[in-house]
Structure formats: C-alpha cells, structure tokens
Design a protein around this motif. Sequence first.
Motif, PDB file in Angstrom:
ATOM      1  N   UNK A 107       0.793  -1.218   0.000  1.00  0.00           N
ATOM      2  CA  UNK A 107       0.000   0.000   0.000  1.00  0.00           C
ATOM      3  C   UNK A 107       0.829   1.273   0.000  1.00  0.00           C
ATOM      4  N   UNK A 108       2.149   1.135   0.129  1.00  0.00           N
ATOM      5  CA  UNK A 108       3.019   2.309   0.074  1.00  0.00           C
ATOM      6  C   UNK A 108       3.570   2.456  -1.333  1.00  0.00           C
ATOM      7  N   UNK A 115      15.885   9.213   0.920  1.00  0.00           N
ATOM      8  CA  UNK A 115      17.005   8.878   1.793  1.00  0.00           C
ATOM      9  C   UNK A 115      16.948   9.807   3.008  1.00  0.00           C
ATOM     10  N   UNK A 116      17.045   9.239   4.193  1.00  0.00           N
ATOM     11  CA  UNK A 116      16.946  10.005   5.424  1.00  0.00           C
ATOM     12  C   UNK A 116      15.542  10.066   5.989  1.00  0.00           C
ATOM     13  N   UNK A 117      14.555   9.685   5.170  1.00  0.00           N
ATOM     14  CA  UNK A 117      13.171   9.679   5.641  1.00  0.00           C
ATOM     15  C   UNK A 117      12.948   8.562   6.651  1.00  0.00           C
ATOM     16  N   UNK A 118      11.940   8.760   7.492  1.00  0.00           N
ATOM     17  CA  UNK A 118      11.700   7.778   8.545  1.00  0.00           C
ATOM     18  C   UNK A 118      10.752   6.686   8.073  1.00  0.00           C
ATOM     19  N   UNK A 119      11.046   5.477   8.481  1.00  0.00           N
ATOM     20  CA  UNK A 119      10.192   4.337   8.163  1.00  0.00           C
ATOM     21  C   UNK A 119       9.905   3.571   9.441  1.00  0.00           C
ATOM     22  N   UNK A 137       6.509 -11.558   6.270  1.00  0.00           N
ATOM     23  CA  UNK A 137       7.864 -11.046   6.456  1.00  0.00           C
ATOM     24  C   UNK A 137       7.736  -9.595   6.934  1.00  0.00           C
ATOM     25  N   UNK A 138       8.810  -9.047   7.496  1.00  0.00           N
ATOM     26  CA  UNK A 138       8.761  -7.633   7.895  1.00  0.00           C
ATOM     27  C   UNK A 138       8.901  -6.754   6.659  1.00  0.00           C
ATOM     28  N   UNK A 139       8.288  -5.575   6.733  1.00  0.00           N
ATOM     29  CA  UNK A 139       8.361  -4.615   5.630  1.00  0.00           C
ATOM     30  C   UNK A 139       8.497  -3.217   6.222  1.00  0.00           C
ATOM     31  N   UNK A 140       8.991  -2.302   5.410  1.00  0.00           N
ATOM     32  CA  UNK A 140       9.186  -0.928   5.875  1.00  0.00           C
ATOM     33  C   UNK A 140       8.110  -0.005   5.299  1.00  0.00           C
ATOM     34  N   UNK A 141       7.447   0.747   6.167  1.00  0.00           N
ATOM     35  CA  UNK A 141       6.412   1.702   5.747  1.00  0.00           C
ATOM     36  C   UNK A 141       6.885   3.121   6.041  1.00  0.00           C
ATOM     37  N   UNK A 148       0.127   6.558  10.577  1.00  0.00           N
ATOM     38  CA  UNK A 148       0.968   5.369  10.599  1.00  0.00           C
ATOM     39  C   UNK A 148       1.520   5.045   9.214  1.00  0.00           C
ATOM     40  N   UNK A 149       1.565   6.040   8.337  1.00  0.00           N
ATOM     41  CA  UNK A 149       2.115   5.789   7.016  1.00  0.00           C
ATOM     42  C   UNK A 149       1.205   4.945   6.152  1.00  0.00           C
ATOM     43  N   UNK A 150      -0.058   4.894   6.503  1.00  0.00           N
ATOM     44  CA  UNK A 150      -0.962   3.999   5.802  1.00  0.00           C
ATOM     45  C   UNK A 150      -1.765   4.749   4.735  1.00  0.00           C
ATOM     46  N   UNK A 151      -2.157   4.057   3.712  1.00  0.00           N
ATOM     47  CA  UNK A 151      -3.161   4.438   2.716  1.00  0.00           C
ATOM     48  C   UNK A 151      -3.048   5.830   2.105  1.00  0.00           C
ATOM     49  N   UNK A 152      -3.623   6.865   2.753  1.00  0.00           N
ATOM     50  CA  UNK A 152      -3.812   8.133   2.060  1.00  0.00           C
ATOM     51  C   UNK A 152      -2.586   9.042   2.112  1.00  0.00           C
ATOM     52  N   UNK A 153      -1.433   8.504   2.375  1.00  0.00           N
ATOM     53  CA  UNK A 153      -0.234   9.331   2.513  1.00  0.00           C
ATOM     54  C   UNK A 153       0.099  10.066   1.214  1.00  0.00           C
TER      55      UNK A 153
END
Length: 158
Positions: A107-108, A115-119, A137-141, A148-153
């Motif tokens: 969804x991201x 680079x430098x952005x937070x996940x 598995x783990x993933x980075x959002x 929470x970095x979800x959907x409408x970002x």
Amino acid sequence: MSQETSRPAIEGWFATEPEPHLIGGRCTTCGTVVFPDNRLACPNPACAGHEFEPTPLGRRGRVWSFATNHYPPPEPYITPDPFVPYTVVAAELLAEKLVVLGQLADGSDPSELAVGGEVELTVGALYQQEDGTVRTVWKWAPVGRGASGEADAAEVGA
Ligand SMILES: [Zn+2]
C-alpha cells in the motif's frame, strides 16, 4: 471465505506482538546487538563473546537506500506470476544503528521514500503457499505523512 493461516516466512526473526518488531541478538559479554540473531561470534573486534540473547529491536529507522526491482529475482525466491515490480528498502534502525533490508510495505508507493526519511516496521505477506497459508515477512512503511504511514499518505502536499 476460507480461513487463511499466516506464518512467518522465517521463524524467530520477527514478532507481531505487541507491535511488529525484529528480534535481534545481544552479546552477553559486551552488549553489541546483531540482526539476525544467529551469529557465531560477536562482530565487536574488541570482544571475544559468542553468546547472544534474543532482544527486541526498535521499530523505527531511517532510509539509507532503496531500489525498485523490475525483474524477478532468481530462485529460491518465489515471485507472483505475472511478476510485479517491488521495492527494497535499506533502513538504519534509529536505536541500534543496524541497516536492515526489507520490502516496502503493502500500500506504500516508492515515491513516498527519500534517503533520510523515517520508516516504521510492519509485517505483511511475502507469498501464499498452495494450501493457502500466507507466509509473512517484515516490511518498511514510510512515516511522517500520516498517523501510521498507511493508505492516504500520497495526497499530502508539501
Ligand atoms: Zn560482544
């Protein structure tokens, strides 16, 4: 409809409770943290330790690098048919300073990455077995644009 079972693609490398997080190993001699927790010797050159105890790692990291693969990886990786390009993120954990590779969260969009952005660590499907079991598995959002970095970002202007 059918009841899906989900299981980690790799046992013991991450957990989902109370929130998704990686499980590293802490050297019992000097406290150095490693991931994954299956090292034979401490990576600290000043330490002769070789025993590690499982330790939860922080969930936040900063993007160190990222790339989108437009071709299927070789076996033993399992990819959907037809192949869908996917993005891999190398994130440096804020607390432990370890760089951990992971796929971009479902969804991201890769355009949300910098680079430098937070996940933030999440857990998502890696693939589905023929019996319906979903391997996770783990993933980075990406975070910082929404709760929470979800959907409408994607629709946030800068
Ligand atoms: Zn050590």
